[in-house]
Design an enzyme around this catalytic site. Sequence first.
Site, PDB file in Angstrom:
ATOM      1  N   SER A 201       0.836  -1.195   0.000  1.00  0.00           N
ATOM      2  CA  SER A 201       0.000   0.000   0.000  1.00  0.00           C
ATOM      3  C   SER A 201       0.873   1.248   0.000  1.00  0.00           C
ATOM      4  O   SER A 201       1.878   1.313   0.716  1.00  0.00           O
ATOM      5  CB  SER A 201      -0.893  -0.029   1.246  1.00  0.00           C
ATOM      6  OG  SER A 201      -1.466   1.239   1.447  1.00  0.00           O
ATOM      7  N   CYS A 328     -17.001   0.180  20.002  1.00  0.00           N
ATOM      8  CA  CYS A 328     -17.762   1.414  19.862  1.00  0.00           C
ATOM      9  C   CYS A 328     -17.098   2.391  18.909  1.00  0.00           C
ATOM     10  O   CYS A 328     -17.746   3.274  18.376  1.00  0.00           O
ATOM     11  CB  CYS A 328     -17.918   2.077  21.213  1.00  0.00           C
ATOM     12  SG  CYS A 328     -19.060   1.183  22.241  1.00  0.00           S
TER      13      CYS A 328
END
Lengths: 399, 146
Positions: A201, A328
Site C-alpha cells: 500500500s 464502539c
Amino acid sequence: MERTVYLDYAATTPADQRVVDAMLPFFTERYGNANSLYALGRDAARALEEARETVALSINAAHPDEVIFTSGGTESDNAALFGIATAGGRSSGHILVSAFEHHAVLEPAHWLGKRGFEVTELMPRTDGIVHPEDLAAALRDDTVLVSVMHGNNEIGTLQPIAELARATHERGALFHTDAAQTLGKVDFDVQALGIDAASFSGHKIYGPKGTGALYLRKGVRFAPYLMGGGQEGRRRSGTQNLPGNVGFATALTLMDAERPAETPRLTGLRDRLVGELLGHIEHARLNAAEATMRLPHIANFVIPGVEGEAMLLHLDAASIAVSTGSACSSGSLKPSHVLLSIGCPVEFAHGSLRVSVGRFTTEADVDFLIRTLVPVVQRLRSMNPMYEKTLAALTGQQG
Amino acid sequence: MLYSDKVMEHFGNPRNVGVIEDADGVGEVGNPVCGDVMKITIKVNDDRIDDIRFQTLGCGAAIATSSIVTEMAKGMAIQDAVKISKNDVASELGGLPPAKMHCSILATDGLKLAVDDYLKKHGREPIAGEVKSADPTFDPHEDDEH
C-alpha cells in the site's frame, strides 16, 4: 486550531512533500496514457516502467513484470485471494488464512468459503505470532492457498514469513502475505522470504492514497478480476494511475534510503512510549508483549477500566489522534478481532489503545500523549462503576 | 459516525457524576463484555427524585446518555421518570447515531431499575415494567440496526 499530534501512522501517513513533487508533472505535463503509441504515451510508459523497476528492485523481485500496480492494499489482497484461488477455473479447495488478517483478506476468503472453497482460520498464539508448526498441522493435501500477513497492523508483531512459506510449499500450496504495514519499514525481499504473492500500500509509506501493488511471482497462475484493456500484463485492466504509481515508487525509495537511520529512531520513540505509558498508568499492559520480532512503529495497549472510544474522544479534544480496538469506535459490534485472536479478554479489548509513530513524530509528541492520557484515564476510571471490581480481579491475578 | 454537539458537550462535561452513598434506590445495567456498564443512584423524597448520580463505563454515547437522563429525571415524580423512553433521551441529545441507540436504552433502564429498587425497599409494587438489560445475558447490541 492547534497542531494535531498525529500518532496513528499505522492508519495512514501524510504524503511526503518530495513524493508530491515527484508526482506533480504527471498530472499536467506528462499526462499521456502509458498505452498510447505516440511520444506522450511513450514518455508515460517509460515513467511507468521506471516506477515498476524501482519497486521490483526494492523488493528484490526476479523480474519487474512481477509487480502489478493496483489501487492499494485492499485491491491487492482481494486480487491475490480471488485470483490465485480461482486460477484456471478452479472452484474448490482449501484456503488457510490467519485469524488476525486484515478484513481485506478475511472478507474475500469468507466469500470464497461460501462458493465452493473451504476456509480455515489459523489462530495466532498469545504472543501475536502465527507459529510455523501450527500452520504445518493445519495444512492439508487439498490446501491451495495460505495467506498470513507480514506485520500485524494493530499489534505490530512480525510473522516468520520465510518459515511459513516453506511449510506451505512443502504441502504444495501457494503463499501470499499482506505486507501493507511492513513494506519500507523492515527489509522486504520476496526471494529471501520465498513467497508467491504479496500486497503493498502506498499511503502507509508517505505515498498517495489509492496506490499500491501486488507482487506475483512469475509462473503463479492468476485469474484477473479487473478485466478490460489488458493493462499490467492482462492481470489488472484499467489505465494506470501514473502520478500515483510514480508517487508510490518515490515513497518506497525514500523509505529504503532513510530506513537505516529511521528504524532506530522510531524504535526509540516506541520504547519511550511503552516505558512511559506502563510507568504512569497503573495496570496498563502491552499487547503481545512477548513477541521479539515486531515493527518499530506500533504499540498496542490494554488499559483496564476504561472504554477505548471515550479515551479516544478525550484525546481528540486535546488534538491527539490515536486509535482503539473498542467496538464502539468502529461502528461494528465486536471489539478488535486481532486482540480477541491473541486471547485478550473481550472486556479488556474494549479498552485498547493503538499508538503508531512515524516520520514526523517527536519525543515531545510522545510526552504530550502521556501527559494528556494520565488524567483522562484517571477520570474515566473514577466514572467506572465496576472499577473496584476490575482492580480486585487484576491484583488478585497478579498476587 | 458523528456525534451531535450536545452529545459531545455532555460527554466532555457530564452532569451528576458519582454515587449517592445513602441512596434510596440503585439501578445497575449492562455488562463489561458489551463494553457498557451503568449505575444510577437516586435519593427520593415524597415520590420525587431529589438527587440522582451516575457512574458509567462506556463510549461517548453511553456517558452522554447517562448524563442527560440524570438531568431529565432530577426533580421528576418517579411515575414520570420511568416513562422516559430511549427516543426521549436521543432527541434531547439532538439525535444519536443508529449504532448507538442501545446506549439510551441502558440509560433509561438504569433509571427504571433505580426507581423499582426504591419501591421494593418500601414494600411497594414495581412500576417500571420490563427492563431487558437487567438480565446479565441481555445483549443491547441486538437492538442495533444492521
